[in-house]
Design a protein around this motif. Structure first.
Motif, PDB file in Angstrom:
ATOM      1  N   ASN A   1      -9.183  30.127 -14.055  1.00  0.00           N
ATOM      2  CA  ASN A   1      -9.251  28.671 -14.136  1.00  0.00           C
ATOM      3  C   ASN A   1     -10.073  28.020 -13.025  1.00  0.00           C
ATOM      4  O   ASN A   1     -10.160  26.785 -12.974  1.00  0.00           O
ATOM      5  CB  ASN A   1      -7.830  28.094 -14.114  1.00  0.00           C
ATOM      6  CG  ASN A   1      -7.059  28.411 -15.378  1.00  0.00           C
ATOM      7  OD1 ASN A   1      -7.185  27.723 -16.384  1.00  0.00           O
ATOM      8  ND2 ASN A   1      -6.261  29.463 -15.341  1.00  0.00           N
TER       9      ASN A   1
ATOM     10  N   LEU B   1      -8.001  18.314 -24.775  1.00  0.00           N
ATOM     11  CA  LEU B   1      -7.995  19.473 -25.665  1.00  0.00           C
ATOM     12  C   LEU B   1      -7.168  19.203 -26.906  1.00  0.00           C
ATOM     13  O   LEU B   1      -7.595  19.467 -28.034  1.00  0.00           O
ATOM     14  CB  LEU B   1      -7.452  20.694 -24.920  1.00  0.00           C
ATOM     15  CG  LEU B   1      -7.299  21.973 -25.738  1.00  0.00           C
ATOM     16  CD1 LEU B   1      -8.663  22.482 -26.179  1.00  0.00           C
ATOM     17  CD2 LEU B   1      -6.579  23.047 -24.928  1.00  0.00           C
TER      18      LEU B   1
ATOM     19  N   TRP C   1      -5.367  19.352 -14.703  1.00  0.00           N
ATOM     20  CA  TRP C   1      -4.900  20.129 -15.859  1.00  0.00           C
ATOM     21  C   TRP C   1      -4.329  19.212 -16.929  1.00  0.00           C
ATOM     22  O   TRP C   1      -4.600  19.378 -18.119  1.00  0.00           O
ATOM     23  CB  TRP C   1      -3.846  21.135 -15.399  1.00  0.00           C
ATOM     24  CG  TRP C   1      -3.092  21.786 -16.514  1.00  0.00           C
ATOM     25  CD1 TRP C   1      -3.457  22.888 -17.231  1.00  0.00           C
ATOM     26  CD2 TRP C   1      -1.821  21.374 -17.039  1.00  0.00           C
ATOM     27  NE1 TRP C   1      -2.501  23.186 -18.167  1.00  0.00           N
ATOM     28  CE2 TRP C   1      -1.484  22.271 -18.082  1.00  0.00           C
ATOM     29  CE3 TRP C   1      -0.935  20.341 -16.744  1.00  0.00           C
ATOM     30  CZ2 TRP C   1      -0.312  22.163 -18.808  1.00  0.00           C
ATOM     31  CZ3 TRP C   1       0.241  20.234 -17.465  1.00  0.00           C
ATOM     32  CH2 TRP C   1       0.535  21.136 -18.490  1.00  0.00           C
TER      33      TRP C   1
ATOM     34  N   ASN D   1      -1.587  28.386 -19.684  1.00  0.00           N
ATOM     35  CA  ASN D   1      -1.827  26.951 -19.557  1.00  0.00           C
ATOM     36  C   ASN D   1      -1.022  26.113 -20.541  1.00  0.00           C
ATOM     37  O   ASN D   1      -0.923  24.896 -20.373  1.00  0.00           O
ATOM     38  CB  ASN D   1      -3.319  26.650 -19.735  1.00  0.00           C
ATOM     39  CG  ASN D   1      -4.069  26.737 -18.426  1.00  0.00           C
ATOM     40  OD1 ASN D   1      -3.575  26.310 -17.392  1.00  0.00           O
ATOM     41  ND2 ASN D   1      -5.255  27.305 -18.454  1.00  0.00           N
ATOM     42  N   LEU D   2      -0.468  26.731 -21.558  1.00  0.00           N
ATOM     43  CA  LEU D   2       0.361  25.981 -22.492  1.00  0.00           C
ATOM     44  C   LEU D   2       1.748  25.687 -21.927  1.00  0.00           C
ATOM     45  O   LEU D   2       2.505  24.915 -22.511  1.00  0.00           O
ATOM     46  CB  LEU D   2       0.500  26.750 -23.810  1.00  0.00           C
ATOM     47  CG  LEU D   2      -0.779  26.886 -24.627  1.00  0.00           C
ATOM     48  CD1 LEU D   2      -0.522  27.678 -25.880  1.00  0.00           C
ATOM     49  CD2 LEU D   2      -1.337  25.517 -24.963  1.00  0.00           C
TER      50      LEU D   2
ATOM     51  N   GLU E   1      -7.183  33.283 -27.351  1.00  0.00           N
ATOM     52  CA  GLU E   1      -8.041  33.514 -28.516  1.00  0.00           C
ATOM     53  C   GLU E   1      -9.182  34.463 -28.168  1.00  0.00           C
ATOM     54  O   GLU E   1      -9.549  35.336 -28.961  1.00  0.00           O
ATOM     55  CB  GLU E   1      -8.602  32.194 -29.034  1.00  0.00           C
ATOM     56  CG  GLU E   1      -9.433  32.360 -30.311  1.00  0.00           C
ATOM     57  CD  GLU E   1      -9.996  31.057 -30.820  1.00  0.00           C
ATOM     58  OE1 GLU E   1     -10.286  30.958 -32.026  1.00  0.00           O
ATOM     59  OE2 GLU E   1     -10.158  30.117 -30.009  1.00  0.00           O
TER      60      GLU E   1
ATOM     61  N   ASN F   1      -8.400  28.796 -26.440  1.00  0.00           N
ATOM     62  CA  ASN F   1      -8.100  29.122 -25.044  1.00  0.00           C
ATOM     63  C   ASN F   1      -8.328  30.609 -24.792  1.00  0.00           C
ATOM     64  O   ASN F   1      -8.861  31.328 -25.639  1.00  0.00           O
ATOM     65  CB  ASN F   1      -6.655  28.722 -24.698  1.00  0.00           C
ATOM     66  CG  ASN F   1      -5.649  29.291 -25.673  1.00  0.00           C
ATOM     67  OD1 ASN F   1      -5.825  30.389 -26.187  1.00  0.00           O
ATOM     68  ND2 ASN F   1      -4.583  28.537 -25.930  1.00  0.00           N
ATOM     69  N   ALA F   2      -7.918  31.073 -23.609  1.00  0.00           N
ATOM     70  CA  ALA F   2      -8.164  32.460 -23.227  1.00  0.00           C
ATOM     71  C   ALA F   2      -7.477  33.443 -24.162  1.00  0.00           C
ATOM     72  O   ALA F   2      -7.985  34.542 -24.398  1.00  0.00           O
ATOM     73  CB  ALA F   2      -7.692  32.687 -21.788  1.00  0.00           C
TER      74      ALA F   2
ATOM     75  N   CYS G   1      -7.068  17.537 -18.819  1.00  0.00           N
ATOM     76  CA  CYS G   1      -7.745  18.481 -19.716  1.00  0.00           C
ATOM     77  C   CYS G   1      -6.902  18.792 -20.944  1.00  0.00           C
ATOM     78  O   CYS G   1      -7.422  18.920 -22.056  1.00  0.00           O
ATOM     79  CB  CYS G   1      -8.074  19.776 -18.969  1.00  0.00           C
ATOM     80  SG  CYS G   1      -9.332  19.585 -17.695  1.00  0.00           S
ATOM     81  N   VAL G   2      -5.587  18.905 -20.750  1.00  0.00           N
ATOM     82  CA  VAL G   2      -4.692  19.202 -21.870  1.00  0.00           C
ATOM     83  C   VAL G   2      -4.734  18.076 -22.885  1.00  0.00           C
ATOM     84  O   VAL G   2      -4.798  18.300 -24.099  1.00  0.00           O
ATOM     85  CB  VAL G   2      -3.252  19.437 -21.371  1.00  0.00           C
ATOM     86  CG1 VAL G   2      -2.272  19.439 -22.523  1.00  0.00           C
ATOM     87  CG2 VAL G   2      -3.170  20.758 -20.622  1.00  0.00           C
TER      88      VAL G   2
ATOM     89  N   CYS H   1       1.373  23.078 -31.080  1.00  0.00           N
ATOM     90  CA  CYS H   1       2.127  24.106 -30.362  1.00  0.00           C
ATOM     91  C   CYS H   1       3.537  24.233 -30.924  1.00  0.00           C
ATOM     92  O   CYS H   1       4.421  24.744 -30.252  1.00  0.00           O
ATOM     93  CB  CYS H   1       2.217  23.761 -28.880  1.00  0.00           C
ATOM     94  SG  CYS H   1       0.654  23.788 -28.032  1.00  0.00           S
TER      95      CYS H   1
ATOM     96  N   ASP I   1      -1.448  31.574 -23.987  1.00  0.00           N
ATOM     97  CA  ASP I   1      -2.078  31.261 -22.709  1.00  0.00           C
ATOM     98  C   ASP I   1      -1.073  30.609 -21.771  1.00  0.00           C
ATOM     99  O   ASP I   1      -0.290  29.756 -22.184  1.00  0.00           O
ATOM    100  CB  ASP I   1      -3.256  30.310 -22.961  1.00  0.00           C
ATOM    101  CG  ASP I   1      -4.177  30.192 -21.754  1.00  0.00           C
ATOM    102  OD1 ASP I   1      -3.681  30.288 -20.623  1.00  0.00           O
ATOM    103  OD2 ASP I   1      -5.388  30.008 -21.958  1.00  0.00           O
TER     104      ASP I   1
END
Length: 543
Positions: free
Chosen positions: A111, A434, A427, A198-199, A153, A150-151, A430-431, A442, A196
């Motif tokens: 990140n 996104l 973050w 980040n979720l 995927e 995200n990562a 960005c979330v 989610c 991920d």
């Protein structure tokens, strides 16, 4: 004759032992391969059995062959194995990837804002290599599911490609013939879910209350070994007691650990006391029987000479090895639990745990967040920052700028480093972007987390999801299907067991499910505690 073995590190200074075979167990890195070539040139051993943790590339294998040829040692290289063991099984239902050089695939590494595309590709390839090793060992080709964008995927796509390439070569495939189903599991097609980190940034910051999770949070706990400091010797004047570090292994062989590692800490403390009382009763019974038979102070050899009427005593004495092992485990968990309790009392971790539970469940608070942060007797600066970050992440609406400035001042007055907050604010922005752009849902992730752990996780992010788009939009990969057949399908995740906070603190986390029996395994690319995660957030917040 007895077989003797000597374990040495590859890059240590080693003298030639020309009449002894050598077994190598190494990663196929360029540095390691160069050292193996050097050993061949120096004719260190009689023969060489080369075991590579993950598959060695053709170019590196050719380097080894060239070195063996130049050293006239071709016949001495007896075997070369690709072991596919680039992962660590910490528990029956948990594995972790890439123990060495974790910084290379850490949350911070992925990140950081200045990461290059080539660096990201290398990180993903490292993770995929370890996952491929895991499934080769398992002997099963998974069905892969992951969220989009995200990562996770990226890892799913690369893993799908790597599995397809191996399956395409039927003669040399690692998933055909005797390897399929050779693992200890009965299922053949596990469902593999990648998510991920980040979720869900709240969970690894949460103050925990179960035994294993607390040990991981407040003590030095690594690869199932906990290290604690114990005071030894008397305290002389103003000089404190000397402290020594002591290691304890917490493994599957420890029945108390297996039974209580997921229990709330008060129950563990009570169970330790019960085990101690049981042990003392058994020990007193042995002493009583010896006293009755007039054997006070006699050695144990005399007991075996007793007549039939002393069978009860003989039986009691025969259980002494078991009693001694029980006493060892009691001492172990008494020391570990005491060390945990010291942190709970000093930092008031029970207060933090209870407050966070009320905060996230929207229950009535008996103390304001500002008061918690400002209380000099409640927690370390890191504890206060963790609490505030959880509040910030999970709030339905972030605090106003005026309120935020008040919180920041209180945090600074408490000695907190605000760098983690700087990153979390970025973050959070960005979330939002996104989720608004991708309309990503989610829903199933929340279902999984709600069923397997703390009910408040990701509450704030969940409110960012548009209600009309909760469609369980997970990508679907089946490496056994023809290319182009991957798709997006609804995903229903089964809550197979209660997942401890310890098992959810990770960078990328994986959930592996059997279609029959619904057994759930957990894995992660990086297993960190809250302090380690805060350090990474701080590094990101300073950039």
């Amino acid at each position: 004759m007895k077989n003797l073995s000597l374990c040495r590190l590859l890059h240590s200074d080693r003298d030639p032992i020309p009449d002894v075979p050598a077994i190598y167990f190494v990663m196929p890195t360029e540095e390691n391969v160069d050292r193996i070539c050097q050993d061949l040139r120096n004719q260190l051993y009689e023969s060489y059995y080369l075991n590579f943790i993950s598959a060695i590339s053709r170019s590196k294998l050719e380097d080894v062959a060239s070195a063996a040829l130049a050293a006239n040692a071709v016949n001495q290289v007896t075997k070369v194995f690709d072991q596919y063991l680039n992962f660590i099984t910490l528990e029956d239902d948990m594995f972790v990837l890439c123990n060495q050089n974790t910084e290379l695939i850490s949350y911070h590494a992925i990140n950081r804002p200045d990461i290059m595309d080539t660096d990201m590709e290398a990180i993903m390839d490292t993770i995929v290599d370890s996952l491929f090793c895991f499934f080769v060992t398992l002997g099963a080709v998974p069905i892969i599911r992951c969220p989009r964008g995200n990562a996770a995927e990226m890892v799913a796509m690369k893993l799908d490609k790597k599995l397809r390439e191996n399956l395409r070569d039927a003669r040399n495939s690692l998933f055909t013939g005797d390897t399929v189903g050779a693992g200890q599991f009965s299922f053949q097609r596990p469902l593999f879910v990648l998510v991920d980190r980040n979720l869900d940034l709240a969970t690894p910051l949460h103050h925990t209350w179960t035994y294993q999770a607390l040990i991981h949070d407040v003590l030095d706990f690594h690869l199932n070994r906990v290290t604690i400091e114990e005071s030894v010797g008397p305290e002389t004047g103003a000089r404190p007691k000397k402290k020594n570090k002591k290691n304890y292994d917490l493994t599957a062989a420890d029945k108390f650990w297996q039974k209580h590692k997921g229990s709330p800490f008060p129950e563990v403390a009570e169970s330790v006391q019960q085990e101690l009382d049981t042990y003392r009763a058994q020990e007193d019974e042995v002493k009583r029987l010896k006293s009755i038979m007039g054997l006070e102070g006699e050695d144990e050899g005399a007991i075996s000479m007793l007549s039939d009427n002393t069978a009860k005593l003989t039986s009691a004495v025969s259980s002494l090895p078991e009693l001694l092992e029980k006493k060892r485990l009691i001492d172990l968990h008494t020391n570990v639990a005491t060390a945990v309790l010291d942190h709970i009392k000093t930092r008031k971790l029970d207060v933090y745990f209870e407050y966070e539970e009320k905060l996230m469940s929207k229950s009535t608070l008996d103390k304001s967040l500002l008061d918690m942060i400002s209380d000099p007797d409640a927690g370390t600066p890191e504890d206060k920052m963790r609490l505030f970050l959880i509040y910030y992440i999970t709030s339905q609406q972030p605090p106003s700028e005026l309120d935020l400035e008040q919180y920041k001042k209180a945090l600074m007055d408490a000695g907190c480093d605000l760098s983690p907050l700087n990153y979390i604010k970025q973050w959070n922005t960005c979330v939002k972007c996104l989720f608004n752009v991708l309309f990503f849902s989610c829903g199933s992730l929340f279902s999984m987390v709600m069923n397997t752990g703390s009910h408040f996780v990701m509450e704030g992010v969940k409110n960012l999801v548009l209600k009309q788009h909760e469609t369980d939009d997970y990508r679907y990969f089946d490496p056994k299907m023809l290319r182009g057949r991957s798709s997006t399908r609804p995903l229903s995740i089964v809550g197979g067991q209660n997942s401890l906070s310890y098992k959810r603190n990770r960078l990328l986390f994986f959930e592996l499910q059997a279609k029959q029996g619904k057994r759930v395994l957990y894995g992660c690319s990086e297993l960190f505690n809250a302090a380690q995660f805060m350090k990474q957030l701080s590094q990101l917040g300073k950039k």
